[in-house]
Structures are given as C-alpha cells and as structure tokens.
Design a protein around this motif. Structure first.
Motif, PDB file in Angstrom:
ATOM      1  N   GLU A  64      11.308  -6.086 -10.789  1.00 36.76           N
ATOM      2  CA  GLU A  64      11.535  -5.173  -9.730  1.00 36.76           C
ATOM      3  C   GLU A  64      11.893  -3.849 -10.077  1.00 36.76           C
ATOM      4  O   GLU A  64      12.730  -3.689 -10.607  1.00 36.76           O
ATOM      5  N   ILE A  65      10.966  -2.963  -9.618  1.00 37.54           N
ATOM      6  CA  ILE A  65      11.479  -1.568  -9.789  1.00 37.54           C
ATOM      7  C   ILE A  65      11.636  -0.805  -8.519  1.00 37.54           C
ATOM      8  O   ILE A  65      10.712  -0.823  -7.873  1.00 37.54           O
ATOM      9  N   GLN A  66      12.429   0.030  -8.284  1.00 36.39           N
ATOM     10  CA  GLN A  66      12.743   0.795  -7.378  1.00 36.39           C
ATOM     11  C   GLN A  66      11.427   1.842  -7.408  1.00 36.39           C
ATOM     12  O   GLN A  66      11.648   2.825  -8.058  1.00 36.39           O
ATOM     13  N   PRO A 100       3.513 -13.259  -1.208  1.00 37.79           N
ATOM     14  CA  PRO A 100       3.688 -14.442  -1.956  1.00 37.79           C
ATOM     15  C   PRO A 100       3.367 -14.370  -3.281  1.00 37.79           C
ATOM     16  O   PRO A 100       3.822 -15.170  -3.998  1.00 37.79           O
ATOM     17  N   VAL A 101       2.604 -13.436  -3.771  1.00 40.53           N
ATOM     18  CA  VAL A 101       1.996 -13.308  -5.183  1.00 40.53           C
ATOM     19  C   VAL A 101       3.192 -13.152  -6.004  1.00 40.53           C
ATOM     20  O   VAL A 101       3.264 -13.432  -7.353  1.00 40.53           O
ATOM     21  N   LYS A 102       4.401 -12.247  -5.407  1.00 39.89           N
ATOM     22  CA  LYS A 102       5.583 -11.999  -6.342  1.00 39.89           C
ATOM     23  C   LYS A 102       6.086 -13.438  -6.728  1.00 39.89           C
ATOM     24  O   LYS A 102       6.694 -13.423  -7.853  1.00 39.89           O
ATOM     25  N   GLU A 103       6.407 -14.430  -5.739  1.00 36.59           N
ATOM     26  CA  GLU A 103       6.657 -15.683  -6.055  1.00 36.59           C
ATOM     27  C   GLU A 103       5.969 -16.208  -6.952  1.00 36.59           C
ATOM     28  O   GLU A 103       6.695 -17.006  -7.896  1.00 36.59           O
ATOM     29  N   PHE A 104       4.916 -16.108  -7.044  1.00 39.04           N
ATOM     30  CA  PHE A 104       4.134 -16.861  -8.133  1.00 39.04           C
ATOM     31  C   PHE A 104       4.313 -16.368  -9.779  1.00 39.04           C
ATOM     32  O   PHE A 104       4.599 -17.190 -10.526  1.00 39.04           O
ATOM     33  N   LEU A 138       6.763  -2.466  -7.522  1.00 47.29           N
ATOM     34  CA  LEU A 138       7.453  -1.188  -7.001  1.00 47.29           C
ATOM     35  C   LEU A 138       7.823  -1.447  -5.642  1.00 47.29           C
ATOM     36  O   LEU A 138       6.979  -1.808  -4.781  1.00 47.29           O
ATOM     37  N   GLU A 139       9.208  -1.438  -5.524  1.00 45.07           N
ATOM     38  CA  GLU A 139       9.869  -1.665  -3.994  1.00 45.07           C
ATOM     39  C   GLU A 139      10.003  -0.590  -3.332  1.00 45.07           C
ATOM     40  O   GLU A 139      10.855   0.496  -3.809  1.00 45.07           O
ATOM     41  N   VAL A 140       9.309  -0.474  -2.309  1.00 44.04           N
ATOM     42  CA  VAL A 140       9.504   0.690  -1.367  1.00 44.04           C
ATOM     43  C   VAL A 140       9.570   0.199   0.317  1.00 44.04           C
ATOM     44  O   VAL A 140       8.747  -0.655   0.627  1.00 44.04           O
ATOM     45  N   ASP A 141      10.293   0.549   1.023  1.00 48.52           N
ATOM     46  CA  ASP A 141      10.424   0.119   2.429  1.00 48.52           C
ATOM     47  C   ASP A 141       9.540   0.901   3.201  1.00 48.52           C
ATOM     48  O   ASP A 141       8.767   1.780   2.951  1.00 48.52           O
ATOM     49  N   THR A 142       8.966  -0.070   4.072  1.00 45.27           N
ATOM     50  CA  THR A 142       7.828   0.222   5.107  1.00 45.27           C
ATOM     51  C   THR A 142       7.894   1.644   5.634  1.00 45.27           C
ATOM     52  O   THR A 142       6.724   2.400   5.664  1.00 45.27           O
ATOM     53  N   PRO A 143       8.880   2.419   6.217  1.00 44.61           N
ATOM     54  CA  PRO A 143       8.891   3.531   6.975  1.00 44.61           C
ATOM     55  C   PRO A 143       8.333   4.454   5.807  1.00 44.61           C
ATOM     56  O   PRO A 143       7.523   5.379   6.271  1.00 44.61           O
ATOM     57  N   ILE A 144       8.895   4.427   4.743  1.00 43.88           N
ATOM     58  CA  ILE A 144       8.570   5.545   3.677  1.00 43.88           C
ATOM     59  C   ILE A 144       7.046   5.135   3.011  1.00 43.88           C
ATOM     60  O   ILE A 144       6.288   6.265   3.115  1.00 43.88           O
ATOM     61  N   ILE A 145       6.499   3.900   3.151  1.00 47.07           N
ATOM     62  CA  ILE A 145       5.119   3.965   2.771  1.00 47.07           C
ATOM     63  C   ILE A 145       4.227   4.700   3.775  1.00 47.07           C
ATOM     64  O   ILE A 145       3.231   5.174   3.567  1.00 47.07           O
ATOM     65  N   VAL A 146       4.409   4.281   5.130  1.00 42.73           N
ATOM     66  CA  VAL A 146       3.607   4.718   6.136  1.00 42.73           C
ATOM     67  C   VAL A 146       3.574   6.225   6.188  1.00 42.73           C
ATOM     68  O   VAL A 146       2.508   6.927   6.398  1.00 42.73           O
ATOM     69  N   GLU A 147       4.977   6.932   5.891  1.00 44.15           N
ATOM     70  CA  GLU A 147       4.949   8.246   5.850  1.00 44.15           C
ATOM     71  C   GLU A 147       4.021   8.804   4.521  1.00 44.15           C
ATOM     72  O   GLU A 147       2.964   9.785   4.661  1.00 44.15           O
ATOM     73  N   ARG A 148       4.122   8.218   3.593  1.00 47.58           N
ATOM     74  CA  ARG A 148       3.354   8.658   2.286  1.00 47.58           C
ATOM     75  C   ARG A 148       1.931   8.604   2.601  1.00 47.58           C
ATOM     76  O   ARG A 148       1.120   9.492   2.024  1.00 47.58           O
ATOM     77  N   PRO A 208       0.824  -1.180  -0.141  1.00 44.82           N
ATOM     78  CA  PRO A 208      -0.156  -0.170  -0.078  1.00 44.82           C
ATOM     79  C   PRO A 208       0.891   1.073   0.048  1.00 44.82           C
ATOM     80  O   PRO A 208       1.861   1.286   0.781  1.00 44.82           O
ATOM     81  N   GLY A 209       0.719   2.343  -0.733  1.00 41.24           N
ATOM     82  CA  GLY A 209       1.265   3.467  -0.954  1.00 41.24           C
ATOM     83  C   GLY A 209       2.514   3.396  -1.770  1.00 41.24           C
ATOM     84  O   GLY A 209       3.229   4.369  -1.875  1.00 41.24           O
ATOM     85  N   ALA A 210       2.637   2.190  -2.641  1.00 39.05           N
ATOM     86  CA  ALA A 210       3.894   2.222  -3.331  1.00 39.05           C
ATOM     87  C   ALA A 210       3.917   2.923  -4.467  1.00 39.05           C
ATOM     88  O   ALA A 210       5.085   3.264  -4.996  1.00 39.05           O
TER      89      ALA A 210
END
Ligand code: ATP
Ligand code: MG
Length: 191
Positions: free
Chosen positions: A169-171, A156-160, A114-124, A10-12
């Motif tokens: 994967e994109i930053q 886990p959907v990523k593994e699929f 879209l790869e985004v770390d948790t602290p950044i998404i919480v803030e966004r 969420p928030g990616a």
C-alpha cells in the motif's frame, strides 16, 4: 521479471504513475481503460458496448476483460515484465490473471495499491473531466457510481493479493514525483 498490478480507486493516479514506471523499468503497459477507449473511438461492436457500460459507471463483463488481457499477454511473451493498470477489477479477474500468468511461467511480483480518500478522487476526476472530455469523468452521479462499483467489486481484489503476501500500500497523495519515488523503491526490490 517485474510484473506489477497497479491498483486503486478511479482517479487514484494509475495512468500517471504507469507512464513513469514504464519509462524507468521498460515494462509493457496494459491499461484496460485505455484499450476500451480505443475500441470506443473506433466504434467497434465492443466499443459500442463499452461506451454504454462506462457511461453508466458500471464494470464490463469479466469474460470480455479476461480475453482482452490474454491477447495482450500473448502478444508480448518474452518482455521484461508487465504493468497491469485497471485490471484485475474483480476477484474473478484476479484468479484468471493468476492462472494466465502461471500457464506462461510468470507471476505477479506485487500489487501496488494507491490509497486516496473518496473526496479527493471525486475532485480529481471532475477536474480531469473538464480537461480530457472523458464523458464518465464529467458527471458526479457517474463518478459516485464508479466509486460504488469499486467499493463493492474491486476493493476485495486487495484481499486476494494480501492473502498471497503480495500487497504493497502506498499513499497516493502528494506530488507525482513523491509518489513515484515510493513506487520506484518497491519495484527496485524485484529487479
Ligand atoms: P484511473 O483514473 O485510476 O486510471 P479510471 O476509473 O479512470 O481509473 P479506467 O481504468 O480508465 O478507470 O476505466 C474506465 C472504465 O472502463 C471503468 O469505469 C469500467 O467501466 C471499464 N473497465 C476498465 N477496466 C475494467 C475491468 N478490468 N473490468 C471491468 N470494467 C473495466
Ligand atoms: Mg486510467
């Protein structure tokens, strides 16, 4: 055809990037979050159920979401392609999408994660909540619950898609344009 699964926590930035992808590649945008919010604003039975679940930070039942996607795909048979935003969110949904597309001689080109770390998404998300008024974006407890659902059921959907060699994967950090340029390059290899 270009059929993209746009994935991420969420928030990616899935919604933001979807708009740019749609404009450039003329795809049909299917956002399950937007579809559910439309039901909520119409206060349909489905909308009332969705409101309850979304405000708890939980996921809607797979069967409801799969029916919703099936209707949308059927409505737009013959289009240039689809961008799936917020779907699939469980491996059951991923398998259903696979078979729905196969029945119509279509397939996913790639998943863009879209790869985004948790602290950044919480803030966004908190920032978005202050502007948009989305009730699930205003409360940190709900946001952390959504992230927990993501980690347990959605990641886990990523593994699929990785197993089928369909994972890109994109930053998801940088300016909107920087991120879009990377997505655009990936999409261009399929058209
Ligand atoms: P983003 O910020 O990247 O657009 P988001 O976390 O804000 O992501 P939405 O896609 O807008 O999320 O979805 C909002 C809520 O709708 C989810 O938290 C969930 O409760 C419900 N929902 C949306 N799509 C699904 C789905 N495929 N399966 C189950 N529930 C869903
Ligand atoms: Mg969204």
């Amino acid at each position: 055809m270009l059929n993209i699964v746009l994935f991420g926590p969420p928030g990616a930035g899935k919604g933001t990037q979807s708009d740019l992808i749609v404009e450039k590649f003329k795809l049909i945008h299917i956002s399950t979050g937007d579809l559910l919010r439309a039901e909520i604003s119409k206060q349909t039975n489905l909308g009332k159920q969705a409101q309850d679940i979304i405000n708890k930070g939980l996921l809607m039942p797979d069967s409801i979401m799969i029916d919703m996607i099936q209707n949308k795909i059927t409505e737009h048979i013959g289009c240039k392609g689809f961008i799936f935003d917020g779907f699939p969110r469980t491996t059951v949904q991923a398998e259903a999408l696979d078979s729905l597309l196969r029945q119509n001689n279509m397939e996913i080109s790639t998943m863009i994660s879209l790869e985004v770390d948790t602290p950044i998404i919480v803030e966004r998300i908190l920032k978005r909540g202050a502007i948009s008024g989305r009730s699930d974006d205003k409360n940190e407890t709900i946001i952390l619950q959504r992230i927990s659902e993501y980690n347990h059921k959605t990641a886990p959907v990523k593994e699929f898609y990785k197993k089928c060699n369909k994972l890109t994967e994109i930053q998801g950090v940088g300016t909107i344009q920087e991120i879009f340029s990377k997505i655009e390059k990936v999409c261009s290899t399929f058209v």
